[in-house]
Scaffold this motif. Sequence first.
Motif, mmCIF file in Angstrom:
data_model
loop_
_atom_site.group_PDB
_atom_site.id
_atom_site.type_symbol
_atom_site.label_atom_id
_atom_site.label_comp_id
_atom_site.label_asym_id
_atom_site.label_seq_id
_atom_site.Cartn_x
_atom_site.Cartn_y
_atom_site.Cartn_z
ATOM 1 N N ALA A 1 0.875 -1.176 0.000
ATOM 2 C CA ALA A 1 0.000 0.000 0.000
ATOM 3 C C ALA A 1 0.911 1.225 0.000
ATOM 4 O O ALA A 1 2.082 1.133 0.375
ATOM 5 C CB ALA A 1 -0.910 -0.003 1.228
ATOM 6 N N GLN B 1 -0.227 3.338 8.481
ATOM 7 C CA GLN B 1 -1.239 2.800 7.575
ATOM 8 C C GLN B 1 -2.411 2.239 8.378
ATOM 9 O O GLN B 1 -3.551 2.321 7.952
ATOM 10 C CB GLN B 1 -0.639 1.721 6.669
ATOM 11 C CG GLN B 1 0.329 2.280 5.656
ATOM 12 C CD GLN B 1 1.068 1.190 4.918
ATOM 13 O OE1 GLN B 1 1.381 0.132 5.493
ATOM 14 N NE2 GLN B 1 1.371 1.432 3.651
ATOM 15 N N GLN C 1 -7.166 5.429 2.586
ATOM 16 C CA GLN C 1 -6.410 5.051 1.402
ATOM 17 C C GLN C 1 -7.061 5.703 0.189
ATOM 18 O O GLN C 1 -8.287 5.747 0.081
ATOM 19 C CB GLN C 1 -6.392 3.528 1.214
ATOM 20 C CG GLN C 1 -5.602 2.799 2.272
ATOM 21 C CD GLN C 1 -4.107 3.039 2.137
ATOM 22 O OE1 GLN C 1 -3.576 3.278 1.060
ATOM 23 N NE2 GLN C 1 -3.407 2.968 3.260
ATOM 24 N N PRO D 1 0.809 1.920 -5.296
ATOM 25 C CA PRO D 1 1.924 1.925 -4.342
ATOM 26 C C PRO D 1 3.295 2.027 -5.012
ATOM 27 O O PRO D 1 4.238 2.552 -4.423
ATOM 28 C CB PRO D 1 1.797 0.597 -3.602
ATOM 29 C CG PRO D 1 0.433 0.110 -3.875
ATOM 30 C CD PRO D 1 -0.004 0.717 -5.162
ATOM 31 N N GLN E 1 -8.692 0.829 -6.555
ATOM 32 C CA GLN E 1 -7.320 0.860 -6.038
ATOM 33 C C GLN E 1 -7.297 1.190 -4.548
ATOM 34 O O GLN E 1 -6.526 0.598 -3.781
ATOM 35 C CB GLN E 1 -6.456 1.855 -6.807
ATOM 36 C CG GLN E 1 -4.997 1.852 -6.382
ATOM 37 C CD GLN E 1 -4.311 0.525 -6.658
ATOM 38 O OE1 GLN E 1 -4.393 0.008 -7.770
ATOM 39 N NE2 GLN E 1 -3.631 -0.029 -5.656
ATOM 40 N N ASN F 1 -5.710 -1.139 -1.746
ATOM 41 C CA ASN F 1 -4.745 -0.661 -0.754
ATOM 42 C C ASN F 1 -5.211 -1.011 0.660
ATOM 43 O O ASN F 1 -4.409 -1.456 1.490
ATOM 44 C CB ASN F 1 -4.517 0.842 -0.902
ATOM 45 C CG ASN F 1 -3.832 1.201 -2.209
ATOM 46 O OD1 ASN F 1 -3.200 0.363 -2.859
ATOM 47 N ND2 ASN F 1 -3.967 2.453 -2.612
#
Length: 126
Positions: free
Chosen positions: A11, A20, A33, A38, A54, A58
């Motif tokens: 990610a 994260q 996200q 990435p 996407q 992630n």
Amino acid sequence: MRVEPIATDEAPTPRAAYSQAVRCGSLLFLSGQVGTDPGTGRPVSEDVGAQTRQALENLRSVLRAAGASMADLVSVRVYLVDTGDYAAMNAAYDAAMVEPYPARTTIYCGLNPGNKVEIDGVAMLS
């Protein structure tokens, strides 16, 4: 109770002072996200559907790094720039979610340039 940061190269790497995700007991708090690849650090497309897919990928990567999956999500917040993008975001979101579906809130707001959607969440870990 100890707070454990979760990180993965699968990610986008945070570019500010945040993790994260962080695990606190049986809860996993996932940072937002966006639809950024990435590898390149750039949005995958200008299309909100592609960005949503996407962003969810992630999130899935961060969940996987914590030993969890999309099925463990209990709450999700979706941030959209344009109200006209709701249907495309929702179609991509629906395709990625599994039952039992998490609670969800959709918020319209400003995001960094190039980003049309951002998704964060909370998961319950066993």
